[in-house]
Design an enzyme around this catalytic site. Sequence first.
Site, short mmCIF file in Angstrom:
data_model
loop_
_atom_site.label_atom_id
_atom_site.label_comp_id
_atom_site.label_asym_id
_atom_site.label_seq_id
_atom_site.Cartn_x
_atom_site.Cartn_y
_atom_site.Cartn_z
N TYR A 190 0.83 -1.20 0.00
CA TYR A 190 0.00 0.00 0.00
C TYR A 190 0.87 1.26 0.00
O TYR A 190 0.64 2.19 -0.79
CB TYR A 190 -0.90 -0.02 1.23
N LYS A 212 0.93 3.98 -3.05
CA LYS A 212 0.50 5.36 -2.83
C LYS A 212 1.64 6.35 -3.05
O LYS A 212 1.44 7.47 -3.52
CB LYS A 212 -0.08 5.51 -1.42
N THR A 258 -13.19 4.25 7.27
CA THR A 258 -13.74 3.66 6.05
C THR A 258 -13.56 2.15 6.10
O THR A 258 -12.82 1.62 6.94
CB THR A 258 -13.04 4.18 4.79
#
Length: 279
Positions: free
Chosen positions: A184, A188, A219
Amino acid sequence: MAEEYWRPEDVPETFYRPGRTALPALFDLTGRVAVVTGAGGGLGREFAHALAAAGARVACTDLDGTAAKQTADALRDRGATALDLELDVTEEAAVDEAFGRVDRELGGFDVLVNNAGIGDPRSVPLHRVRTADWQRVLDVDLGGVFLCSRAALRIMAERRSGKIVNVASMFGLTGARISPIPAYSAAKGAVVNLTRELGLQYASSGIQVNALCPGFVRTGLSGGVYSDPDFLARLTAQVPMGRIAEPAELAGALLLLSAAASDYMTGQTLVIDGGCNAG
């Protein structure tokens, strides 16, 4: 949700200044067409509502077609024009077809929000990362941005106008201390630099490309970790503001990067992280 956002006609007359562009107009998206990937939940759903409340016609795409339809139905219930599309952002042909359909059915293409993303399926150090897991995260979080941006830019470059907002992460700017997420963070970080590259490439073409770098936000991407009190306390301890953000708190930044207010801003990263990267 949508009813919480202002519309230009609701703003007091005192916000208008003689001889200048009306302040609300800087954030007004009336007549614009926006695409939000990963719009079925979390930040994507919030972004779709914010864009629609600002006047945009919104295409809601998601790998989960039912979730995309639920978001679009909610927008339509509030009087907005919305299109729902089931879309895997890693499938080249599907992306190209979907973006062509948006252009045809909504009558334009002005804003792309590259929001679809996934996290590392296992929080483990790099020597324990499975190759398939690494590749899947890069395919979605970086490859999806590439495919969707390319499809959008084919339309925007011809018309010499447009906005692309890449949803990166504060972990695209710094390593993750709370737990290892190497795929990740790598993806990113690449999105942040791709944003700079595209900002330069299209700066003279009337197209602005910027990145939004959220910090800790409640989220579904986090896999339910925010329901764990101990883990939540560890996260909160890292945030100078002392709390985790709600998705709605990023809507203003998203509108800034999607509207005329950011017309002289490109290739930049806007960090919304409660102060984590300040020191």
